[in-house]
Design an enzyme around this catalytic site. Structure first.
Site, PDB file in Angstrom:
ATOM      1  N   SER A  97       0.835  -1.190   0.000  1.00 39.45           N
ATOM      2  CA  SER A  97       0.000   0.000   0.000  1.00 39.45           C
ATOM      3  C   SER A  97       0.880   1.255   0.000  1.00 39.45           C
ATOM      4  O   SER A  97       1.709   1.421  -0.887  1.00 39.45           O
ATOM      5  CB  SER A  97      -0.969  -0.038   1.188  1.00 39.45           C
ATOM      6  OG  SER A  97      -1.966   0.946   1.064  1.00 39.45           O
ATOM      7  N   GLU A 145      -9.605  -4.754  -3.933  1.00 37.86           N
ATOM      8  CA  GLU A 145      -8.873  -3.850  -3.047  1.00 37.86           C
ATOM      9  C   GLU A 145      -9.814  -2.924  -2.276  1.00 37.86           C
ATOM     10  O   GLU A 145      -9.728  -2.777  -1.053  1.00 37.86           O
ATOM     11  CB  GLU A 145      -7.897  -2.987  -3.865  1.00 37.86           C
ATOM     12  CG  GLU A 145      -6.799  -3.730  -4.587  1.00 37.86           C
ATOM     13  CD  GLU A 145      -5.553  -3.928  -3.736  1.00 37.86           C
ATOM     14  OE1 GLU A 145      -5.603  -3.674  -2.510  1.00 37.86           O
ATOM     15  OE2 GLU A 145      -4.531  -4.351  -4.303  1.00 37.86           O
ATOM     16  N   HIS A 181      -8.036  -5.370   0.104  1.00 35.79           N
ATOM     17  CA  HIS A 181      -6.752  -4.745   0.412  1.00 35.79           C
ATOM     18  C   HIS A 181      -6.230  -5.271   1.751  1.00 35.79           C
ATOM     19  O   HIS A 181      -6.992  -5.421   2.701  1.00 35.79           O
ATOM     20  CB  HIS A 181      -6.982  -3.230   0.495  1.00 35.79           C
ATOM     21  CG  HIS A 181      -5.751  -2.384   0.549  1.00 35.79           C
ATOM     22  ND1 HIS A 181      -4.840  -2.330  -0.477  1.00 35.79           N
ATOM     23  CD2 HIS A 181      -5.308  -1.528   1.503  1.00 35.79           C
ATOM     24  CE1 HIS A 181      -3.877  -1.480  -0.156  1.00 35.79           C
ATOM     25  NE2 HIS A 181      -4.137  -0.987   1.042  1.00 35.79           N
TER      26      HIS A 181
END
Length: 528
Positions: A213, A335, A434
């Site tokens: 990320s 995600e 995610h």
């Protein structure tokens, strides 16, 4: 939400030492580590001078060193950040007290502090540029060190307002030092690893940097940075949000003005007089002022200031400095479900709302057709599902594919993957969200017992996939090739076959797995 407690009543967790101590003598100064389950671990090792007082919002400076033997057997404070004692419904929390500005430290796990010159894996945590710590149990380097005979380093760096606010030229400065204090921290940490890691059994010429990320954005920025030339050999980019529109100096100063208003201060000098707790609290005000419907909230962002960061990190990986760096890049299938699937404010989204949001990316005339394309790709999709797939594509999947395409066209090494295993947690609403790949990559589910998003995963499927991914990451860090006997052949991505490894209950290598999204968005730069 309770913002920025001082953390004095809830100590940060760390592994209990079990078998004695070890002293090493690197150039930085003598350190006492601890033996844990056959590994030697050094915690809270300072790599830069504490950024306090007048050094708040200044580039990282080398640590002045210490005399005698410094104890490195316990975790130090994490970077100041917002904190919810009750956790969150996905990760269960992503940062625990104590917090302190004196946080520029790293942790090291090594099979032995000898002269073996093992490959080095440096981990840079994510957290939306506002949360996280290299000391989180889930980011322990123990499994990589033990299973892969690697030396593993995790890094703490400045986040939130202390790492990402931008002020331009500050009064009294002869020149503009730029912003991106987080980046100066990470560069300082990399230099420290280069200069010292041989004393811990690592090879300073064999460094892989991995991040997830926001940490993947950092990793890309480092890989293409002129000051990091020769420091990074390989990178692993897990779910980089390369679709973020990063501000230049003018836009960043506008955001800083909003923050100053929230903090009740007129300039950086007044901000330096405030306790960090007040600074973190003011960040909540910037969250509220910068949120937009249908967009991932990012109040603090890297700044393309032309001094510390010259271009978008996705573009930096296409620079000549990064030409020889080997790259693994990937994303999870859903995600955006991480931030939106459990938000009741989005559950009732209408077709018109989502079509209007699509129009902001594709233009009004194309919006209805794009909505229909997303509907076809996910039969039975609600408007909220279309919105989440849109955000996943524009923020994560499509920019990552574009980077893979650009590097492949230039003949530069890159491999791509998609993590597809959905979690049954929260009635399956999260899908393959995610962050879900993280415990699989580290293969340390015992360190994620607090995380609600892992509930209900079948142990046999979970553990089999974790073994495959963990071993692939180890193989890549050791050799630049993620292939190992327990998985199908993972070929480099090229513009003919577009091989993408699909990590699911059955692991398969597929051609052009993201083809529908790639074609929908058309050609463009990785940061478009």
């Amino acid at each position: 939400m309770s913002h920025s407690p001082d953390g004095s009543t809830q100590p940060f967790s760390s592994s209990a030492p079990d078998r004695g101590r070890t002293v090493v003598d690197p150039p930085a100064g003598r350190l006492r580590g601890v033996i844990e389950d056959g590994l030697t671990v050094f915690r809270a090792v300072p790599y830069a001078e504490p950024p306090v007082g007048d050094l708040r919002w200044r580039p990282a400076r080398p640590h002045p060193g210490w005399s005698g033997v410094r104890d490195a057997t316990a975790d130090g404070p994490s970077a100041p950040q917002m904190y919810q004692e009750e956790g969150d419904p996905v990760l269960g929390g992503h940062g625990s007290p104590p917090f302190d500005e004196d946080c520029l430290t790293l942790n090291i796990w090594t099979p032995a502090p000898d002269g073996a010159r093992r490959p080095v894996l440096v981990w840079i945590h994510g957290g939306g540029f506002v949360s996280g710590s290299g000391s989180l149990p889930g980011y322990s380097g123990a499994t990589f060190a033990r299973d892969g005979d690697l030396v593993v380093v995790s890094v703490n760096y400045r986040i939130g307002p202390l790492g990402y606010l931008y002020f331009g030229r500050q009064d009294g400065d002869a020149s503009d030092e730029g912003g991106n204090y987080w980046l100066t921290d990470q560069l300082a940490a990399l230099r420290w690893v280069k200069e010292n890691i041989a004393s811990f059994g690592g090879d300073p010429d064999h460094i892989t940097v991995a991040g997830q990320s926001g940490g993947a954005v950092s990793t890309a920025a480092l890989a293409g940075h002129p000051q990091a030339r020769g420091l990074v050999r390989r990178v692993i980019l897990q779910s980089p949000p390369f679709g973020l529109d990063l501000p230049g100096p003018d836009a960043a100063l506008e955001r800083t003005a909003v923050y100053l208003e929230s903090a009740g201060a007129k300039d950086v000098h007044e901000l330096r007089s405030l306790p960090w707790q007040a600074l973190i609290g003011a960040g909540a005000g910037l969250f509220a002022r910068t949120m937009r419907w249908g967009y991932w909230p990012t109040p603090f962002l890297p700044v393309i200031d032309g001094i510390t960061l010259h271009q978008h990190p996705a573009e930096a990986l296409l620079r000549a400095e990064a030409a020889g760096i080997e790259v693994v890049i990937g994303w999870t299938r859903e995600e955006a479900n991480f931030g939106f699937a459990l938000d009741e404010g989005y559950a009732g989204a209408t077709r018109d709302q989502v079509t209007d949001r699509i129009a902001e990316t594709f233009g009004g005339p194309a919006a209805a057709e794009v909505y229909a394309a997303y509907e076809r790709a996910r039969p039975g999709a609600r408007p909220a599902d279309v919105l989440m797939d849109l955000i996943t594509d524009e923020l994560f999947r499509v920019p990552s594919v574009r980077l893979a395409e650009a590097r492949a066209e230039a003949g530069r090494p890159v491999r791509a993957y998609q993590f597809d295993l959905p979690t049954p947690a929260h009635e399956g609403r999260l899908g393959a969200a995610h962050c879900l790949e993280l415990p699989f990559v580290f293969d340390n589910f015992d360190q994620w017992s607090h995380a609600p998003f892992l509930a209900g995963l079948a142990p046999a499927v979970r553990d089999g996939l974790a073994h495959t991914m963990h071993r692939a990451w180890i193989a890549f860090a050791r050799t630049g090739d993620p292939n190992h006997p327990g998985m199908p052949a993972w070929d480099p991505y090229d513009t003919e076959n577009r091989t993408t490894m699909r990590f699911d209950s059955v692991v398969t290598a597929l051609g052009d797995l993201a083809g529908a999204s790639r074609l929908l968005y058309g050609p463009g730069s990785p940061s478009a």
